[in-house]
Design a protein around this motif. Structure first.
Motif, PDB file in Angstrom:
ATOM      1  N   ILE A   6       0.889  -1.275   0.039  1.00  0.00           N
ATOM      2  CA  ILE A   6       0.028  -0.093  -0.140  1.00  0.00           C
ATOM      3  C   ILE A   6       1.037   1.627  -0.475  1.00  0.00           C
ATOM      4  N   THR A   7       0.542   1.779  -0.947  1.00  0.00           N
ATOM      5  CA  THR A   7       1.686   3.295  -1.084  1.00  0.00           C
ATOM      6  C   THR A   7       1.048   4.305  -0.197  1.00  0.00           C
ATOM      7  N   GLY A   8       1.499   5.695  -0.179  1.00  0.00           N
ATOM      8  CA  GLY A   8       0.945   6.050   0.833  1.00  0.00           C
ATOM      9  C   GLY A   8      -0.214   5.980   1.330  1.00  0.00           C
ATOM     10  N   ALA A   9       0.627   5.290   2.570  1.00  0.00           N
ATOM     11  CA  ALA A   9      -0.160   3.949   3.929  1.00  0.00           C
ATOM     12  C   ALA A   9      -0.685   5.494   4.825  1.00  0.00           C
ATOM     13  N   SER A  10      -0.126   6.207   4.874  1.00  0.00           N
ATOM     14  CA  SER A  10      -0.611   7.131   5.713  1.00  0.00           C
ATOM     15  C   SER A  10      -1.695   8.431   5.992  1.00  0.00           C
ATOM     16  N   GLY A  11      -1.651   8.389   5.078  1.00  0.00           N
ATOM     17  CA  GLY A  11      -3.226   8.753   4.105  1.00  0.00           C
ATOM     18  C   GLY A  11      -4.251   8.373   5.398  1.00  0.00           C
ATOM     19  N   ASP A  12      -5.689   9.001   4.690  1.00  0.00           N
ATOM     20  CA  ASP A  12      -6.473   8.873   5.405  1.00  0.00           C
ATOM     21  C   ASP A  12      -7.315   7.454   4.794  1.00  0.00           C
ATOM     22  N   THR A  15      -5.435   4.452   6.120  1.00  0.00           N
ATOM     23  CA  THR A  15      -5.350   3.993   7.602  1.00  0.00           C
ATOM     24  C   THR A  15      -6.661   3.090   7.730  1.00  0.00           C
ATOM     25  N   HIS A  16      -7.774   4.018   7.045  1.00  0.00           N
ATOM     26  CA  HIS A  16      -8.592   2.605   6.883  1.00  0.00           C
ATOM     27  C   HIS A  16      -8.772   1.124   6.370  1.00  0.00           C
ATOM     28  N   LEU A  21      -8.143  -4.711   6.193  1.00  0.00           N
ATOM     29  CA  LEU A  21      -6.886  -5.601   5.868  1.00  0.00           C
ATOM     30  C   LEU A  21      -6.511  -6.893   7.033  1.00  0.00           C
ATOM     31  N   ALA A  22      -6.409  -6.113   8.358  1.00  0.00           N
ATOM     32  CA  ALA A  22      -5.110  -6.636   9.061  1.00  0.00           C
ATOM     33  C   ALA A  22      -5.601  -8.051   8.973  1.00  0.00           C
ATOM     34  N   GLY A  23      -4.708  -9.256   9.107  1.00  0.00           N
ATOM     35  CA  GLY A  23      -4.900 -10.096   9.040  1.00  0.00           C
ATOM     36  C   GLY A  23      -5.445 -10.884   7.585  1.00  0.00           C
ATOM     37  N   LYS A  24      -5.870 -10.168   6.385  1.00  0.00           N
ATOM     38  CA  LYS A  24      -5.971 -11.127   5.338  1.00  0.00           C
ATOM     39  C   LYS A  24      -4.833 -10.544   4.715  1.00  0.00           C
TER      40      LYS A  24
END
Ligand code: 15L
Length: 290
Positions: A6-12, A15-16, A21-24
């Protein structure tokens, strides 16, 4: 388990998405700014305007969700670096590293000059409402080229507005809840046989301006609808004095101006005004991530 960058991962939106997607998937996050990776994530600091950085972060991943970029109307040099040069670098680096699947969250602003009384589908020609919107059309065109010429698997998500709740009248039509975002992104990552697809990144909103049948065809079943929020939003919203913004899907982006004159450079006043307009038009978050 697939490894997804995920690029630009710190944006809104990033973050969502991380939370949903955590764990998937195994998530590799990248951004220009340092950020903390959670358990099971890996962070690589990178500036995607530099090809060497783009090559580094796209190595060894199964799919890319390219969120990084400038996300509201703004000065052309900033959009050029982040959304034209950066976007090109990510597609080209992916090709060179043999990563086939790319999800490009383009934007409702690629088609923001369609009128609100029209329903549009994924086959309409672009009608960007801003220089930012033009940069998203560039990404869509680049994705189409890389799909046709290099056999890459490209999933275009014309995102409306990602928020836990819709925030105003326009967003009632384009709202995308975080869990519906995650469902669409999972389709983009896992659906077999993708070549080049455009879908609208919106929840199942009753007031939608989009015919999202292409997303339905690919299995999207939105769980959310902005309608339960409508009454309160409409009750509290002041009438707009901008008839062009009111008539078109892109709203304030259709009239927002943040374009320094050639050679003049942004003045402090322009910069302050730009920040105000950008955050009003963007709803939340920073202009640039990634
Ligand atoms: C977008 O494309 C932006 O990335 C986001 O910040 C919002 O402004 C959204 O459009 C919107 O139209 O609300």
């Amino acid at each position: 388990m697939k490894t997804v960058l995920i690029t630009g991962a710190s944006g809104d939106v990033g973050t969502h998405l991380r939370r949903e997607l955590a764990g998937k998937y195994k998530l590799v996050l990248s951004d220009r700014r340092p950020m903390k990776a959670a358990k099971g994530e890996k962070f690589i600091r990178a500036d995607i305007a530099k090809m060497a950085d783009a090559r580094k972060i796209t190595k060894g991943v199964d799919a890319i969700v390219h969120l990084g970029g400038y996300s509201v109307e703004g000065p052309w040099p900033a959009i050029l670096q982040a959304n034209i040069v950066g976007c090109y670098n990510i597609f080209e680096a992916a090709r060179r590293n043999g990563v086939k699947r790319i999800l490009f969250p383009t934007s409702n602003h690629a088609v923001g000059f369609y009128r609100r009384d029209q329903t549009i589908d994924h086959r309409v020609y672009p009608k960007p409402d801003s220089r930012y919107g033009v940069s998203k059309v560039f990404g869509e065109a680049l994705g189409s080229l890389y799909a046709d010429k290099y056999g890459m698997e490209v999933f275009m998500l014309r995102i409306g507005n990602v928020n836990p709740k819709p925030i105003d009248k326009r967003r009632l039509s384009i709202w995308l809840s975080p869990r519906d975002l995650a469902q669409l992104v999972s389709i983009g990552i896992d659906h077999p046989g993708i070549r080049f697809e455009i879908v609208y990144g919106v929840s199942g909103n009753k007031r939608s301006w989009y015919d999202n049948s292409n997303a339905t065809r690919l299995g999207y079943r939105p769980q959310d609808d902005s309608e339960p929020f409508a009454e309160e939003i409409l009750r509290n919203e002041k009438p707009s004095n901008d008839p062009i913004a009111e008539a078109h899907q892109g709203g304030a982006f259709c009239t927002a101006e943040d374009v320094p004159l050639p050679g003049a450079g942004p003045t402090p006043r322009r910069r302050a005004g730009a920040r105000r307009r950008a955050s009003a038009a963007g709803g939340a978050g920073r202009a640039r991530s990634g």
